[in-house]
Design a protein around this motif. Structure first.
Motif, mmCIF file in Angstrom:
data_model
loop_
_atom_site.group_PDB
_atom_site.id
_atom_site.type_symbol
_atom_site.label_atom_id
_atom_site.label_comp_id
_atom_site.label_asym_id
_atom_site.label_seq_id
_atom_site.Cartn_x
_atom_site.Cartn_y
_atom_site.Cartn_z
ATOM 1 N N THR A 29 0.738 -1.167 -0.060
ATOM 2 C CA THR A 29 -0.190 -0.008 0.016
ATOM 3 C C THR A 29 0.972 1.300 -0.037
ATOM 4 O OG1 THR A 29 -1.700 -1.185 1.352
ATOM 5 C CG2 THR A 29 -2.006 1.199 1.204
ATOM 6 N N VAL A 98 -7.877 -1.331 8.217
ATOM 7 C CA VAL A 98 -8.655 -2.428 7.449
ATOM 8 C C VAL A 98 -7.682 -2.430 6.097
ATOM 9 C CG1 VAL A 98 -10.089 -0.257 6.594
ATOM 10 C CG2 VAL A 98 -10.719 -2.598 5.893
ATOM 11 N N LEU A 100 -6.299 -5.318 3.048
ATOM 12 C CA LEU A 100 -6.359 -6.738 2.138
ATOM 13 C C LEU A 100 -5.183 -6.629 1.322
ATOM 14 C CD1 LEU A 100 -10.081 -6.123 0.671
ATOM 15 C CD2 LEU A 100 -9.005 -7.145 3.044
ATOM 16 N N ARG A 106 -11.061 -5.390 -4.427
ATOM 17 C CA ARG A 106 -12.000 -5.159 -5.472
ATOM 18 C C ARG A 106 -12.984 -6.312 -5.703
ATOM 19 N NH1 ARG A 106 -12.047 -0.022 -7.879
ATOM 20 N NH2 ARG A 106 -14.465 -0.362 -8.175
ATOM 21 N N ARG A 107 -12.994 -7.216 -4.647
ATOM 22 C CA ARG A 107 -13.894 -8.280 -4.901
ATOM 23 C C ARG A 107 -14.988 -8.346 -3.645
ATOM 24 N NH1 ARG A 107 -10.788 -13.760 -5.714
ATOM 25 N NH2 ARG A 107 -8.852 -12.841 -5.788
ATOM 26 N N GLY A 108 -15.116 -7.278 -3.065
ATOM 27 C CA GLY A 108 -16.418 -6.872 -2.229
ATOM 28 C C GLY A 108 -15.829 -7.226 -0.683
ATOM 29 N N GLY A 110 -13.664 -6.135 1.580
ATOM 30 C CA GLY A 110 -13.509 -4.787 2.278
ATOM 31 C C GLY A 110 -14.746 -4.220 2.692
ATOM 32 N N ARG A 111 -15.675 -4.164 1.892
ATOM 33 C CA ARG A 111 -17.299 -4.013 2.197
ATOM 34 C C ARG A 111 -17.786 -4.695 3.366
ATOM 35 N NH1 ARG A 111 -21.172 -1.388 -1.307
ATOM 36 N NH2 ARG A 111 -19.872 -1.596 -3.010
ATOM 37 N N ASN A 137 -4.113 8.591 -0.056
ATOM 38 C CA ASN A 137 -4.399 7.040 -0.357
ATOM 39 C C ASN A 137 -5.663 7.118 -0.966
ATOM 40 O OD1 ASN A 137 -4.831 4.380 -0.452
ATOM 41 N ND2 ASN A 137 -4.495 4.067 1.626
ATOM 42 N N PRO A 139 -7.444 5.415 -3.529
ATOM 43 C CA PRO A 139 -8.390 4.289 -3.573
ATOM 44 C C PRO A 139 -8.964 3.858 -2.273
ATOM 45 C CG PRO A 139 -5.984 3.905 -4.513
ATOM 46 C CD PRO A 139 -5.985 5.021 -3.838
ATOM 47 N N TYR A 144 -13.959 4.383 1.121
ATOM 48 C CA TYR A 144 -14.861 5.112 2.582
ATOM 49 C C TYR A 144 -16.015 5.805 1.938
ATOM 50 C CZ TYR A 144 -10.744 3.378 4.907
ATOM 51 O OH TYR A 144 -9.669 2.551 5.628
ATOM 52 N N ALA A 146 -17.449 5.577 -1.005
ATOM 53 C CA ALA A 146 -18.540 4.621 -1.598
ATOM 54 C C ALA A 146 -19.406 4.066 -0.351
ATOM 55 C CB ALA A 146 -18.012 3.485 -2.402
HETATM 56 C C1 COA Z 1 -9.492 -0.295 0.602
HETATM 57 C C2 COA Z 1 -9.691 -1.551 0.894
HETATM 58 C C3 COA Z 1 -9.870 -2.109 2.183
HETATM 59 C C4 COA Z 1 -11.038 -1.809 0.040
HETATM 60 O O1 COA Z 1 -11.643 -3.259 0.020
HETATM 61 P P1 COA Z 1 -12.041 -3.736 -1.506
HETATM 62 O O2 COA Z 1 -12.667 -5.288 -0.912
HETATM 63 O O3 COA Z 1 -10.898 -3.766 -2.204
HETATM 64 O O4 COA Z 1 -13.310 -3.013 -1.894
HETATM 65 P P2 COA Z 1 -14.649 -3.649 -2.358
HETATM 66 O O5 COA Z 1 -14.535 -4.410 -3.387
HETATM 67 O O6 COA Z 1 -15.209 -3.973 -1.023
HETATM 68 O O7 COA Z 1 -15.165 -2.193 -2.741
HETATM 69 C C5 COA Z 1 -16.341 -1.571 -2.324
HETATM 70 C C6 COA Z 1 -16.708 -0.232 -3.214
HETATM 71 O O8 COA Z 1 -15.475 0.799 -2.826
HETATM 72 C C7 COA Z 1 -15.041 1.454 -3.858
HETATM 73 N N1 COA Z 1 -13.790 1.073 -4.240
HETATM 74 C C8 COA Z 1 -13.142 0.120 -3.450
HETATM 75 N N2 COA Z 1 -11.764 0.367 -4.092
HETATM 76 C C9 COA Z 1 -11.643 1.503 -4.776
HETATM 77 C C10 COA Z 1 -10.599 1.911 -5.708
HETATM 78 N N3 COA Z 1 -9.264 1.181 -5.682
HETATM 79 N N4 COA Z 1 -10.820 2.829 -6.495
HETATM 80 C C11 COA Z 1 -12.247 3.357 -6.546
HETATM 81 N N5 COA Z 1 -13.176 2.962 -5.543
HETATM 82 C C12 COA Z 1 -13.087 1.878 -5.096
HETATM 83 C C13 COA Z 1 -15.982 1.154 -5.153
HETATM 84 O O9 COA Z 1 -17.493 1.798 -5.186
HETATM 85 C C14 COA Z 1 -16.464 -0.562 -4.738
HETATM 86 O O10 COA Z 1 -17.574 -0.940 -5.321
HETATM 87 P P3 COA Z 1 -17.513 -1.469 -6.679
HETATM 88 O O11 COA Z 1 -16.173 -2.453 -6.571
HETATM 89 O O12 COA Z 1 -18.806 -2.156 -6.680
HETATM 90 O O13 COA Z 1 -17.358 -0.494 -7.685
HETATM 91 C C15 COA Z 1 -8.890 -2.495 -0.029
HETATM 92 O O14 COA Z 1 -8.786 -2.216 -1.321
HETATM 93 C C16 COA Z 1 -7.288 -2.394 0.666
HETATM 94 O O15 COA Z 1 -6.996 -3.069 1.541
HETATM 95 N N6 COA Z 1 -6.585 -1.469 0.263
HETATM 96 C C17 COA Z 1 -5.054 -1.341 0.404
HETATM 97 C C18 COA Z 1 -5.100 -1.048 2.004
HETATM 98 C C19 COA Z 1 -5.472 0.341 2.404
HETATM 99 O O16 COA Z 1 -5.312 1.201 1.815
HETATM 100 N N7 COA Z 1 -6.389 0.353 3.440
HETATM 101 C C20 COA Z 1 -6.920 1.496 4.141
HETATM 102 C C21 COA Z 1 -6.123 2.034 4.929
HETATM 103 S S1 COA Z 1 -6.450 3.495 5.957
#
Ligand code: COA
Length: 178
Positions: A29, A98, A100, A106-108, A110-111, A137, A139, A144, A146
């Motif tokens: 990250t 949080v 991953l 992007r497979r749901g 995180g949500r 950050n 993405p 958050y 969304a």
């Molecule tokens: C941020 C994080 C927890 C999101 O979890 P995820 O499983 O990837 O996200 P989801 O698939 O649940 O996404 C839910 C929605 O959030 C939004 N979203 C998620 N990732 C996104 C991205 N990279 N860019 C834009 N929108 C994004 C979208 O609206 C998405 O819905 P959709 O896929 O139907 O379009 C994960 O990507 C992660 O661990 N990232 C790296 C670590 C990090 O930055 N953590 C936060 C530190 S504060």
């Protein structure tokens, strides 16, 4: 349809798993987001100390996610935060982490993990939730947003790196988020 990921509460015995997973997620990250010397100084030993400490202090709620092969691919951490405002006791959930692995993003998942934390917060009497994220950050910020998070407060700084806060006024909305 059964999910490709399973989630369970983590315990003190999971500290080594969490430390290794945490370090791998941070490296994926934060390269380019943290100053090079801060990034280079991230170590497994420090993360192990952190997780051992987290399980010693009361109130930490940690969850681990696993893929179908049993590999740990994600984790969340929150704790309750209490304060007195206008003579009344308030209680909110502070989301500490949080993360991953990149391969499962992007497979749901995180949500799903955010929803689960919010349900735990509700069950423990928390009304709101908040977290701090690196300003750059993007993405994570889109994620958050969304999920209904709203930016609040002024910009913060951690070792010279800008951070901002997001909050959910009503954690019930996050718990029910589809
Ligand atoms: C941020 C994080 C927890 C999101 O979890 P995820 O499983 O990837 O996200 P989801 O698939 O649940 O996404 C839910 C929605 O959030 C939004 N979203 C998620 N990732 C996104 C991205 N990279 N860019 C834009 N929108 C994004 C979208 O609206 C998405 O819905 P959709 O896929 O139907 O379009 C994960 O990507 C992660 O661990 N990232 C790296 C670590 C990090 O930055 N953590 C936060 C530190 S504060």
């Amino acid at each position: 349809m059964p999910s490709e990921f399973s989630i369970r509460a983590a315990t003190a015995e999971d500290a080594p798993t969490l430390a290794a997973l945490n370090l791998a997620c941070w490296r994926e990250t934060y390269e380019g987001l943290l100053p090079a010397e801060t990034f280079a100084a991230l170590t497994l030993e420090e993360r192990l100390d952190h997780w051992r400490g987290a399980f010693q202090s009361s109130g930490s709620r940690v969850a681990l996610a696993f893929d179908v092969d049993g590999a740990a691919v994600g984790f969340t951490h929150w704790r309750a935060h209490e304060f007195v405002l206008g003579g009344r006791l308030g209680r909110g959930g502070e989301i500490c982490a949080v993360y991953l692995r990149r391969a499962v993003q992007r497979r749901g998942l995180g949500r799903r993990m955010m929803r689960q934390m919010a349900r735990e917060m509700r069950a423990s009497g928390c009304k709101w939730a908040s977290l701090v994220v690196l300003r750059d950050n993007l993405p994570a910020r889109r994620f958050y947003e969304a999920l209904g998070g709203r930016r609040f407060g002024r910009e913060l700084s951690w070792r010279g790196v800008p951070q901002i806060a997001y909050g959910w006024r009503d954690v019930a909305g996050l718990a029910a988020h589809q």
